[in-house]
Design a protein around this motif. Structure first.
Motif, PDB file in Angstrom:
ATOM      1  N   GLU A  56      25.865  22.441   8.101  1.00  0.00           N
ATOM      2  CA  GLU A  56      25.175  23.734   8.039  1.00  0.00           C
ATOM      3  C   GLU A  56      26.164  24.795   7.586  1.00  0.00           C
ATOM      4  O   GLU A  56      27.274  24.892   8.113  1.00  0.00           O
ATOM      5  N   GLY A  57      25.767  25.596   6.608  1.00  0.00           N
ATOM      6  CA  GLY A  57      26.643  26.636   6.108  1.00  0.00           C
ATOM      7  C   GLY A  57      27.619  26.130   5.064  1.00  0.00           C
ATOM      8  O   GLY A  57      27.537  24.982   4.600  1.00  0.00           O
ATOM      9  N   GLU A  58      28.569  26.972   4.712  1.00  0.00           N
ATOM     10  CA  GLU A  58      29.547  26.660   3.678  1.00  0.00           C
ATOM     11  C   GLU A  58      30.956  26.920   4.209  1.00  0.00           C
ATOM     12  O   GLU A  58      31.427  28.069   4.222  1.00  0.00           O
ATOM     13  N   PRO A  59      31.637  25.885   4.692  1.00  0.00           N
ATOM     14  CA  PRO A  59      32.978  26.076   5.262  1.00  0.00           C
ATOM     15  C   PRO A  59      33.938  26.700   4.254  1.00  0.00           C
ATOM     16  O   PRO A  59      33.959  26.310   3.079  1.00  0.00           O
ATOM     17  N   ASN A  60      34.723  27.675   4.716  1.00  0.00           N
ATOM     18  CA  ASN A  60      35.718  28.270   3.835  1.00  0.00           C
ATOM     19  C   ASN A  60      37.005  27.450   3.884  1.00  0.00           C
ATOM     20  O   ASN A  60      37.129  26.473   4.624  1.00  0.00           O
ATOM     21  N   GLU A  61      37.971  27.852   3.102  1.00  0.00           N
ATOM     22  CA  GLU A  61      39.203  27.076   3.013  1.00  0.00           C
ATOM     23  C   GLU A  61      39.958  27.050   4.339  1.00  0.00           C
ATOM     24  O   GLU A  61      40.613  26.056   4.668  1.00  0.00           O
ATOM     25  N   GLU A  62      39.860  28.117   5.102  1.00  0.00           N
ATOM     26  CA  GLU A  62      40.525  28.139   6.410  1.00  0.00           C
ATOM     27  C   GLU A  62      39.953  27.070   7.336  1.00  0.00           C
ATOM     28  O   GLU A  62      40.689  26.387   8.059  1.00  0.00           O
ATOM     29  N   ALA A  63      38.628  26.908   7.306  1.00  0.00           N
ATOM     30  CA  ALA A  63      37.981  25.887   8.142  1.00  0.00           C
ATOM     31  C   ALA A  63      38.402  24.488   7.697  1.00  0.00           C
ATOM     32  O   ALA A  63      38.688  23.615   8.534  1.00  0.00           O
ATOM     33  N   LEU A  64      38.460  24.255   6.387  1.00  0.00           N
ATOM     34  CA  LEU A  64      38.875  22.945   5.894  1.00  0.00           C
ATOM     35  C   LEU A  64      40.341  22.673   6.233  1.00  0.00           C
ATOM     36  O   LEU A  64      40.707  21.540   6.577  1.00  0.00           O
ATOM     37  N   LYS A  65      41.157  23.705   6.164  1.00  0.00           N
ATOM     38  CA  LYS A  65      42.566  23.550   6.507  1.00  0.00           C
ATOM     39  C   LYS A  65      42.719  23.148   7.976  1.00  0.00           C
ATOM     40  O   LYS A  65      43.588  22.341   8.324  1.00  0.00           O
ATOM     41  N   ALA A  66      41.870  23.706   8.838  1.00  0.00           N
ATOM     42  CA  ALA A  66      41.921  23.345  10.262  1.00  0.00           C
ATOM     43  C   ALA A  66      41.613  21.863  10.450  1.00  0.00           C
ATOM     44  O   ALA A  66      42.275  21.166  11.245  1.00  0.00           O
ATOM     45  N   LEU A  67      40.614  21.353   9.740  1.00  0.00           N
ATOM     46  CA  LEU A  67      40.280  19.935   9.843  1.00  0.00           C
ATOM     47  C   LEU A  67      41.425  19.065   9.341  1.00  0.00           C
ATOM     48  O   LEU A  67      41.757  18.044   9.949  1.00  0.00           O
ATOM     49  N   ARG A  68      42.029  19.476   8.236  1.00  0.00           N
ATOM     50  CA  ARG A  68      43.128  18.682   7.665  1.00  0.00           C
ATOM     51  C   ARG A  68      44.328  18.621   8.593  1.00  0.00           C
ATOM     52  O   ARG A  68      45.017  17.603   8.679  1.00  0.00           O
ATOM     53  N   GLY A  69      44.587  19.701   9.297  1.00  0.00           N
ATOM     54  CA  GLY A  69      45.768  19.762  10.144  1.00  0.00           C
ATOM     55  C   GLY A  69      45.586  19.158  11.518  1.00  0.00           C
ATOM     56  O   GLY A  69      46.565  18.901  12.219  1.00  0.00           O
ATOM     57  N   GLY A  70      44.340  18.925  11.911  1.00  0.00           N
ATOM     58  CA  GLY A  70      44.057  18.426  13.252  1.00  0.00           C
ATOM     59  C   GLY A  70      43.592  19.547  14.152  1.00  0.00           C
ATOM     60  O   GLY A  70      44.199  20.625  14.174  1.00  0.00           O
ATOM     61  N   ILE A  71      42.504  19.320  14.860  1.00  0.00           N
ATOM     62  CA  ILE A  71      41.961  20.318  15.777  1.00  0.00           C
ATOM     63  C   ILE A  71      41.888  19.716  17.174  1.00  0.00           C
ATOM     64  O   ILE A  71      41.916  18.504  17.343  1.00  0.00           O
ATOM     65  N   THR A  72      41.803  20.561  18.174  1.00  0.00           N
ATOM     66  CA  THR A  72      41.788  20.094  19.557  1.00  0.00           C
ATOM     67  C   THR A  72      40.356  20.047  20.073  1.00  0.00           C
ATOM     68  O   THR A  72      39.683  21.073  20.168  1.00  0.00           O
ATOM     69  N   LEU A  73      39.901  18.842  20.390  1.00  0.00           N
ATOM     70  CA  LEU A  73      38.590  18.631  20.991  1.00  0.00           C
ATOM     71  C   LEU A  73      38.757  18.481  22.498  1.00  0.00           C
ATOM     72  O   LEU A  73      39.874  18.519  23.017  1.00  0.00           O
ATOM     73  N   ASN A  74      37.643  18.264  23.181  1.00  0.00           N
ATOM     74  CA  ASN A  74      37.753  18.180  24.645  1.00  0.00           C
ATOM     75  C   ASN A  74      38.476  16.925  25.119  1.00  0.00           C
ATOM     76  O   ASN A  74      38.868  16.838  26.282  1.00  0.00           O
ATOM     77  N   ASP A  75      38.658  15.943  24.228  1.00  0.00           N
ATOM     78  CA  ASP A  75      39.430  14.756  24.604  1.00  0.00           C
ATOM     79  C   ASP A  75      40.781  14.723  23.886  1.00  0.00           C
ATOM     80  O   ASP A  75      41.378  13.664  23.726  1.00  0.00           O
ATOM     81  N   GLY A  76      41.252  15.887  23.454  1.00  0.00           N
ATOM     82  CA  GLY A  76      42.588  15.972  22.884  1.00  0.00           C
ATOM     83  C   GLY A  76      42.580  16.270  21.391  1.00  0.00           C
ATOM     84  O   GLY A  76      41.523  16.327  20.754  1.00  0.00           O
ATOM     85  N   PRO A  77      43.768  16.489  20.824  1.00  0.00           N
ATOM     86  CA  PRO A  77      43.864  16.837  19.403  1.00  0.00           C
ATOM     87  C   PRO A  77      43.529  15.646  18.502  1.00  0.00           C
ATOM     88  O   PRO A  77      43.841  14.501  18.823  1.00  0.00           O
ATOM     89  N   THR A  78      42.902  15.950  17.377  1.00  0.00           N
ATOM     90  CA  THR A  78      42.637  14.909  16.392  1.00  0.00           C
ATOM     91  C   THR A  78      43.856  14.759  15.480  1.00  0.00           C
ATOM     92  O   THR A  78      44.681  15.662  15.368  1.00  0.00           O
ATOM     93  N   LYS A  79      43.925  13.611  14.833  1.00  0.00           N
ATOM     94  CA  LYS A  79      44.972  13.410  13.834  1.00  0.00           C
ATOM     95  C   LYS A  79      44.578  14.110  12.549  1.00  0.00           C
ATOM     96  O   LYS A  79      43.435  14.526  12.371  1.00  0.00           O
ATOM     97  N   GLN A  80      45.526  14.252  11.665  1.00  0.00           N
ATOM     98  CA  GLN A  80      45.238  14.887  10.391  1.00  0.00           C
ATOM     99  C   GLN A  80      44.154  14.114   9.645  1.00  0.00           C
ATOM    100  O   GLN A  80      44.072  12.885   9.736  1.00  0.00           O
ATOM    101  N   ALA A  81      43.304  14.837   8.927  1.00  0.00           N
ATOM    102  CA  ALA A  81      42.208  14.234   8.184  1.00  0.00           C
ATOM    103  C   ALA A  81      42.283  14.668   6.733  1.00  0.00           C
ATOM    104  O   ALA A  81      42.883  15.693   6.402  1.00  0.00           O
ATOM    105  N   LYS A  82      41.683  13.879   5.873  1.00  0.00           N
ATOM    106  CA  LYS A  82      41.510  14.274   4.480  1.00  0.00           C
ATOM    107  C   LYS A  82      40.123  14.874   4.340  1.00  0.00           C
ATOM    108  O   LYS A  82      39.135  14.270   4.775  1.00  0.00           O
ATOM    109  N   VAL A  83      40.020  16.051   3.764  1.00  0.00           N
ATOM    110  CA  VAL A  83      38.743  16.744   3.633  1.00  0.00           C
ATOM    111  C   VAL A  83      38.663  17.395   2.259  1.00  0.00           C
ATOM    112  O   VAL A  83      39.632  18.007   1.800  1.00  0.00           O
ATOM    113  N   ARG A  84      37.514  17.254   1.616  1.00  0.00           N
ATOM    114  CA  ARG A  84      37.275  17.982   0.375  1.00  0.00           C
ATOM    115  C   ARG A  84      35.787  18.264   0.233  1.00  0.00           C
ATOM    116  O   ARG A  84      34.948  17.528   0.771  1.00  0.00           O
ATOM    117  N   ARG A  85      35.482  19.326  -0.475  1.00  0.00           N
ATOM    118  CA  ARG A  85      34.082  19.617  -0.791  1.00  0.00           C
ATOM    119  C   ARG A  85      33.618  18.663  -1.885  1.00  0.00           C
ATOM    120  O   ARG A  85      34.384  18.325  -2.796  1.00  0.00           O
TER     121      ARG A  85
END
Length: 199
Positions: free
Chosen positions: A77-106
């Motif tokens: 839903e919506g159109e993620p900006n580059e800041e949002a994609l950068k957060a996914l690539r770098g790893g984000i913290t979920l309720n069960d801990g930080p995720t590993k780095q991911a590859k993401v592209r539009r």
């Protein structure tokens, strides 16, 4: 030599062969004895599921120790900006801990059959597609990751596991591959594919 089945799991089907609640299961689309999924795919997700009767191969595919990359096409839903994609690539913290780095592209909307039932359309809310590759397999991880950046997932299709690809399989179709493994499971790039089979 081992046998692997690549299956395109439809929306609202369990990644198992039996169910006490009358929901759709893999038994509705593939009738091969003594096989089981190497990993799982959520009831409300679609796409590539691997099945085999070889326990060592199933472990090699699904174990976090082997870090098989899994690639998803995600309508959000919506159109993620580059800041949002950068957060996914770098790893984000979920309720069960930080995720590993991911590859993401539009990506452009992939050529897919319309889901049944279709994704809810809202004229005032645009949607967009991402290709997201992760090496983890937490419960509903991709959906939680996109929700965390403020873009809930509307449709989720697993397009690849390692080098195994969904390409060429319509929902409910499957194909068979024979894997030649002298001692231990080979990497997907060394596998020999056999012809596509559908029920």
């Amino acid at each position: 030599m081992s046998t692997l089945y690549l299956l395109n799991k439809p929306f609202h089907m369990l990644s198992q062969f039996t169910d006490t609640q009358g929901r759709a299961t893999l038994a509705d689309i593939i009738d091969i004895p003594d096989i089981y999924p190497a990993g799982r795919l959520d009831y409300d997700s679609e796409g590539l599921l691997l099945l085999t009767d070889d326990g060592a191969l199933a472990h090699h595919i699904s174990s976090p120790d082997h870090k098989q990359p899994k690639t998803y096409w995600v309508q959000v839903e919506g159109e993620p900006n580059e800041e949002a994609l950068k957060a996914l690539r770098g790893g984000i913290t979920l309720n069960d801990g930080p995720t590993k780095q991911a590859k993401v592209r539009r990506i452009s909307p992939p050529h897919l059959p319309e889901r049944q039932p279709p994704v809810r359309y809202r004229a005032t809310v645009p949607t967009s597609w991402l290709e997201l590759t992760i090496t983890e397999g937490r419960n509903r991880q991709v959906r939680r990751m996109t929700a965390h950046i403020g873009h809930p997932t509307l449709r989720l299709i697993r397009a690849a596991i390692g080098s195994w690809q969904l390409a060429g399989l319509a929902p409910g179709e499957w194909r068979k591959e024979t894997l030649h493994m002298p001692q231990r499971p080979a990497s997907p790039t060394s596998l020999h594919s056999r012809k596509r089979t559908t029920k």
